[in-house]
Motif scaffolding. Structure first.
Motif, PDB file in Angstrom:
ATOM      1  N   LEU A  13      -6.946  -3.888   0.892  1.00 19.82           N
ATOM      2  CA  LEU A  13      -8.114  -4.151   1.712  1.00 19.82           C
ATOM      3  C   LEU A  13      -7.612  -4.875   2.956  1.00 19.82           C
ATOM      4  CD1 LEU A  13     -10.362  -5.845  -1.041  1.00 19.82           C
ATOM      5  CD2 LEU A  13      -9.975  -3.394  -0.696  1.00 19.82           C
ATOM      6  N   ILE A  14      -8.009  -4.403   4.142  1.00 15.41           N
ATOM      7  CA  ILE A  14      -7.587  -5.075   5.373  1.00 15.41           C
ATOM      8  C   ILE A  14      -8.824  -5.461   6.182  1.00 15.41           C
ATOM      9  CG2 ILE A  14      -5.325  -3.971   5.479  1.00 15.41           C
ATOM     10  CD1 ILE A  14      -6.444  -2.032   7.567  1.00 15.41           C
ATOM     11  N   GLY A  15      -8.788  -6.664   6.755  1.00 17.71           N
ATOM     12  CA  GLY A  15      -9.916  -7.151   7.549  1.00 17.71           C
ATOM     13  C   GLY A  15      -9.434  -7.923   8.755  1.00 17.71           C
ATOM     14  N   THR A  16     -10.033  -7.637   9.908  1.00 20.52           N
ATOM     15  CA  THR A  16      -9.692  -8.343  11.136  1.00 20.52           C
ATOM     16  C   THR A  16     -10.830  -9.271  11.542  1.00 20.52           C
ATOM     17  OG1 THR A  16     -10.598  -6.522  12.453  1.00 20.52           O
ATOM     18  CG2 THR A  16      -8.233  -6.462  11.998  1.00 20.52           C
ATOM     19  N   ASP A  17     -10.490 -10.338  12.253  1.00 19.67           N
ATOM     20  CA  ASP A  17     -11.536 -11.217  12.768  1.00 19.67           C
ATOM     21  C   ASP A  17     -12.185 -10.573  13.993  1.00 19.67           C
ATOM     22  OD1 ASP A  17      -9.541 -11.626  14.656  1.00 19.67           O
ATOM     23  OD2 ASP A  17      -9.859 -13.777  14.794  1.00 19.67           O
ATOM     24  N   PRO A  18     -13.283 -11.141  14.534  1.00 24.20           N
ATOM     25  CA  PRO A  18     -14.045 -10.445  15.580  1.00 24.20           C
ATOM     26  C   PRO A  18     -13.258 -10.022  16.818  1.00 24.20           C
ATOM     27  CG  PRO A  18     -15.367 -12.194  14.649  1.00 24.20           C
ATOM     28  CD  PRO A  18     -14.006 -12.335  14.036  1.00 24.20           C
ATOM     29  N   ASP A  19     -12.273 -10.811  17.255  1.00 24.77           N
ATOM     30  CA  ASP A  19     -11.514 -10.391  18.437  1.00 24.77           C
ATOM     31  C   ASP A  19     -10.178  -9.748  18.067  1.00 24.77           C
ATOM     32  OD1 ASP A  19     -10.451 -12.931  17.697  1.00 24.77           O
ATOM     33  OD2 ASP A  19      -9.590 -13.166  19.703  1.00 24.77           O
ATOM     34  N   ALA A  20      -9.981  -9.520  16.778  1.00 22.40           N
ATOM     35  CA  ALA A  20      -8.847  -8.722  16.263  1.00 22.40           C
ATOM     36  C   ALA A  20      -7.487  -9.303  16.618  1.00 22.40           C
ATOM     37  CB  ALA A  20      -8.949  -7.269  16.731  1.00 22.40           C
ATOM     38  N   ASP A  21      -7.377 -10.618  16.584  1.00 18.17           N
ATOM     39  CA  ASP A  21      -6.030 -11.186  16.689  1.00 18.17           C
ATOM     40  C   ASP A  21      -5.560 -11.750  15.347  1.00 18.17           C
ATOM     41  OD1 ASP A  21      -7.613 -13.463  16.629  1.00 18.17           O
ATOM     42  OD2 ASP A  21      -6.736 -14.376  18.411  1.00 18.17           O
ATOM     43  N   ARG A  22      -6.427 -11.767  14.339  1.00 16.85           N
ATOM     44  CA  ARG A  22      -6.044 -12.229  13.001  1.00 16.85           C
ATOM     45  C   ARG A  22      -6.331 -11.132  11.973  1.00 16.85           C
ATOM     46  NH1 ARG A  22      -6.367 -18.353  13.030  1.00 16.85           N
ATOM     47  NH2 ARG A  22      -7.010 -18.847  15.159  1.00 16.85           N
ATOM     48  N   LEU A  23      -5.439 -11.038  10.995  1.00 18.88           N
ATOM     49  CA  LEU A  23      -5.576 -10.033   9.946  1.00 18.88           C
ATOM     50  C   LEU A  23      -5.487 -10.675   8.577  1.00 18.88           C
ATOM     51  CD1 LEU A  23      -5.509  -6.910   9.087  1.00 18.88           C
ATOM     52  CD2 LEU A  23      -3.050  -7.294   8.819  1.00 18.88           C
ATOM     53  N   GLY A  24      -6.410 -10.276   7.693  1.00 18.93           N
ATOM     54  CA  GLY A  24      -6.314 -10.633   6.294  1.00 18.93           C
ATOM     55  C   GLY A  24      -6.074  -9.387   5.460  1.00 18.93           C
ATOM     56  N   VAL A  25      -5.303  -9.526   4.379  1.00 22.75           N
ATOM     57  CA  VAL A  25      -4.996  -8.409   3.494  1.00 22.75           C
ATOM     58  C   VAL A  25      -5.225  -8.849   2.055  1.00 22.75           C
ATOM     59  CG1 VAL A  25      -3.161  -6.913   2.593  1.00 22.75           C
ATOM     60  CG2 VAL A  25      -3.322  -7.329   5.050  1.00 22.75           C
ATOM     61  N   ALA A  26      -5.930  -8.029   1.294  1.00 23.28           N
ATOM     62  CA  ALA A  26      -6.126  -8.265  -0.133  1.00 23.28           C
ATOM     63  C   ALA A  26      -5.468  -7.137  -0.912  1.00 23.28           C
ATOM     64  CB  ALA A  26      -7.613  -8.357  -0.473  1.00 23.28           C
ATOM     65  N   VAL A  27      -4.901  -7.478  -2.062  1.00 24.19           N
ATOM     66  CA  VAL A  27      -4.124  -6.527  -2.859  1.00 24.19           C
ATOM     67  C   VAL A  27      -4.724  -6.424  -4.253  1.00 24.19           C
ATOM     68  CG1 VAL A  27      -1.819  -5.923  -3.679  1.00 24.19           C
ATOM     69  CG2 VAL A  27      -2.078  -7.289  -1.592  1.00 24.19           C
ATOM     70  N   LYS A  28      -4.757  -5.193  -4.782  1.00 22.38           N
ATOM     71  CA  LYS A  28      -5.288  -4.976  -6.134  1.00 22.38           C
ATOM     72  C   LYS A  28      -4.360  -5.593  -7.173  1.00 22.38           C
ATOM     73  CE  LYS A  28      -5.161  -0.905  -8.042  1.00 22.38           C
ATOM     74  NZ  LYS A  28      -5.436   0.516  -8.351  1.00 22.38           N
ATOM     75  N   THR A  29      -4.956  -6.298  -8.137  1.00 20.15           N
ATOM     76  CA  THR A  29      -4.189  -6.918  -9.211  1.00 20.15           C
ATOM     77  C   THR A  29      -4.154  -5.976 -10.422  1.00 20.15           C
ATOM     78  OG1 THR A  29      -6.120  -7.981 -10.208  1.00 20.15           O
ATOM     79  CG2 THR A  29      -4.993  -9.174  -8.428  1.00 20.15           C
ATOM     80  N   PRO A  30      -3.295  -6.240 -11.402  1.00 25.76           N
ATOM     81  CA  PRO A  30      -3.246  -5.385 -12.607  1.00 25.76           C
ATOM     82  C   PRO A  30      -4.590  -5.287 -13.327  1.00 25.76           C
ATOM     83  CG  PRO A  30      -1.302  -6.778 -12.509  1.00 25.76           C
ATOM     84  CD  PRO A  30      -2.209  -7.234 -11.402  1.00 25.76           C
ATOM     85  N   SER A  31      -5.440  -6.327 -13.210  1.00 33.03           N
ATOM     86  CA  SER A  31      -6.739  -6.320 -13.882  1.00 33.03           C
ATOM     87  C   SER A  31      -7.783  -5.501 -13.130  1.00 33.03           C
ATOM     88  CB  SER A  31      -7.245  -7.753 -14.050  1.00 33.03           C
ATOM     89  OG  SER A  31      -7.541  -8.311 -12.775  1.00 33.03           O
ATOM     90  N   GLY A  32      -7.422  -5.035 -11.916  1.00 30.01           N
ATOM     91  CA  GLY A  32      -8.363  -4.261 -11.112  1.00 30.01           C
ATOM     92  C   GLY A  32      -9.162  -5.091 -10.139  1.00 30.01           C
TER      93      GLY A  32
END
Length: 574
Positions: free
Chosen positions: A301-320
């Motif tokens: 999962l990727i998400g940027t802040d409103p002016d797109a200078d910051r990025l967050g990334v979430a990763v699937k775990t073994p539990s889903g």
């Protein structure tokens, strides 16, 4: 002037903007609100300005924006006619009044005979940085308050290199802004007149295309994407901001086939109505993306802040379920991916990070024989160093990042670039999937190799005049009575960036810190542990950073908890 005098000046101004007049009338009987709005000029500092929208000298409105633009215009005038002809580039985000503030900037510039390139619609901050360089402009402005609440907006100034103006340059601009005596009487030109004279140039897809061409150069493993295009699932949210087109189109051009957009957050929305905060640093911002991720069995999962200078990334775990990576973790993963997949690393290769960013990255860089440079907090300092080494040839820039979710892979932009980071993070996910691993497993491998580095951040918001005083008291208390030890951790040195000194507590030996002065204190403790105190330059906050290293993940967690507990208990006493 007192707040009463400032208020009277505005109240008696016959040509006051009608909307601001209406807002001012609503608070005319509320002395506390009037004092907050008029007790000082909205601070235009070395990072630009940011504040709540509304009438008043201490608020973001067309008059305080004109004042900022007037100072910048006078700075450009001092550079000569060529600088005026080269002009400035202006971009804005999705916030309330952002388009209006952008046009006001152009109208002030035009009154000084300075050309403005103005984007026809909202654009990410990193594209503004790129556009300044691409159009060979003298400066740039982006109207944005990044991930602040909806009632805020802001104003950031960029130099001719496409980076945020470094201290010496910024201080000269600040001085010129502060010399403007009456923000209500600044001369502005009309949009129609500027268009007719060629002083207002509208820009659009031609810059997008050039930026997209540059983005295509960051890929390190295009064959891996081709192999994994059908296998890797990605969910993307722009969090109601500016990155939708560029990230979506970029992923398509890279070759990713399975990209799902969080539709509720795809359109610009100045109220950021689906999130408590449009900040990928806050894990709640991923709530909707996680719902989407579970539906499509997304890997990332990727998400940027409103002016797109910051990025967050979430990763699937073994539990889903999904785990959101910290900025330090994602930065270290990206660094390792770049260094391990670059065909021939230069002998003078350099990674740049900030003083509050994890030492994990330095350990990884050293593993590949790459040097690390620390700068003060703020990507402008990273951009300044990129420019310096580009000119001297002393180092070759390979990667820059900060813990607050800001990354720069290639230096065609000179500010943190969430569009670049989003594309390369997805490629990195595809690479590790081709090896049978998730990003979490790749991270575990790095911990095993280099040690278990963990970090945390504690922030206190203290608004208004009283809040400013409380923040000042906290900093003075720690300067006057330095931290000595935290259970088994001994304080080795105190770094005071305001005085520019590093003091070793064991023998009281002092040495000079070769960085610009800043109101920051950092304590270096035994066993590669540290903590740092820093008032925010853009928000009414003071931030406390903590970093530890342990031989096991549990040892690091325990150490981090004890360090945080000791510092927070002391803050509460203050």
């Amino acid at each position: 002037m007192s707040w009463q005098e400032n208020y009277t000046k505005w109240d008696l101004f016959e040509d006051l903007d009608a909307k601001l007049r209406e807002q001012l009338n609503k608070i005319k009987d509320n002395e506390k609100l009037l004092e907050e709005a008029f007790h000082q000029p909205l601070t235009f500092g070395t990072g630009g300005m940011r504040g709540e929208l509304g009438p008043g000298t201490n608020r973001m409105n067309i008059y305080t924006v004109r004042k900022a633009a007037e100072g910048l215009a006078k700075y450009i005038e001092k550079q000569g006619e060529e600088a005026k002809e080269k002009g400035i580039v202006v971009a804005h985000d999705s916030r309330h009044m952002s388009p209006e503030f952008s046009l006001e900037t152009a109208k002030v510039m035009g009154a000084h005979g300075i050309k403005t390139y103005l984007f026809t619609s909202l654009r990410p901050t990193p594209e503004l940085s790129f556009a300044v360089r691409h159009l060979n402009a003298s400066a740039g402005v982006v109207v944005t308050a990044s991930h602040n609440p909806p009632e805020y907006n802001g104003y950031k100034v960029y130099n001719e290199d496409g980076g945020q103006a470094p201290p010496a340059q910024a201080e000269e601009i600040v001085k010129l802004v502060n010399e403007v005596e009456n923000e209500l009487l600044i001369e502005v030109a009309s949009k129609e007149d500027l268009e007719q004279k060629g002083l207002l140039k509208w820009i659009d897809t031609e810059v997008d295309k050039a930026y997209m061409d540059a983005l295509n150069t960051i890929s390190l493993n295009p064959t891996v994407i081709k192999e994994q295009a059908e296998n890797i699932n990605i969910v993307f949210t722009p969090l109601h901001g500016t990155s939708y087109d560029l990230v979506k189109n970029g992923l398509e051009e890279f070759g990713f086939k399975n990209v799902t957009i969080v539709e509720e957050q795809a359109k610009p929305d100045p109220e950021f109505s689906t999130v408590a905060s449009p900040n990928p640093e806050e894990h709640q911002a991923f709530t909707l993306a996680i719902e989407y991720g579970k539906k499509v069995d997304a890997d990332l999962l990727i998400g940027t802040d409103p002016d797109a200078d910051r990025l967050g990334v979430a990763v699937k775990t073994p539990s889903g379920d999904y785990t959101v990576l910290t900025g330090n973790q994602l930065g270290t993963l990206l660094l390792d991916y770049i260094l391990s997949n670059t065909q021939s690393l230069p002998d003078n290769g350099l990674m740049i990070k900030t003083i509050v960013t994890s030492e994990f990255g330095q350990a990884v860089a050293s593993h590949y024989g790459i040097s690390t440079l620390d700068t003060l907090t703020g990507f402008k300092f990273i951009g300044e160093k990129i420019r310096e080494y580009e000119q001297t040839g002393e180092y070759k820039f390979l990667f820059g990042y900060e813990e607050s979710y800001g990354y720069l892979i290639k230096d065609f932009a000179r500010d943190k670039d969430a569009v670049q980071a989003a594309l390369l993070s997805c490629e990195m996910g595809a690479y590790w999937k081709s090896k049978g691993k998730t990003l979490l497993e790749a991270l575990d491998d790095l911990y095993e190799r280099h040690g278990y580095y963990l970090e945390d951040l504690h922030s206190i918001t203290l608004k208004g005049i009283e809040g400013t005083e409380k923040i000042k008291n906290i900093m003075e208390n720690f300067r006057e009575e330095p931290l000595q030890n935290v259970e088994d951790l001994q304080v080795i040195a105190m770094e005071d960036y305001k005085s520019g000194t590093r003091t070793y507590l064991g023998n009281n030996k002092t040495e000079v810190i070769k960085l610009p002065k800043s109101d920051v204190i950092k304590f270096k403790l035994s066993d590669n542990c540290w903590c740092c105190l820093r008032p925010s330059g853009t928000e009414p906050k003071i931030k406390f950073y903590f970093g530890v290293k342990g031989e096991t993940i549990q040892a690091s967690k325990d150490r981090l908890n004890q360090l945080k507990k000791a510092v927070i208990e002391r803050i509460n006493k203050i």
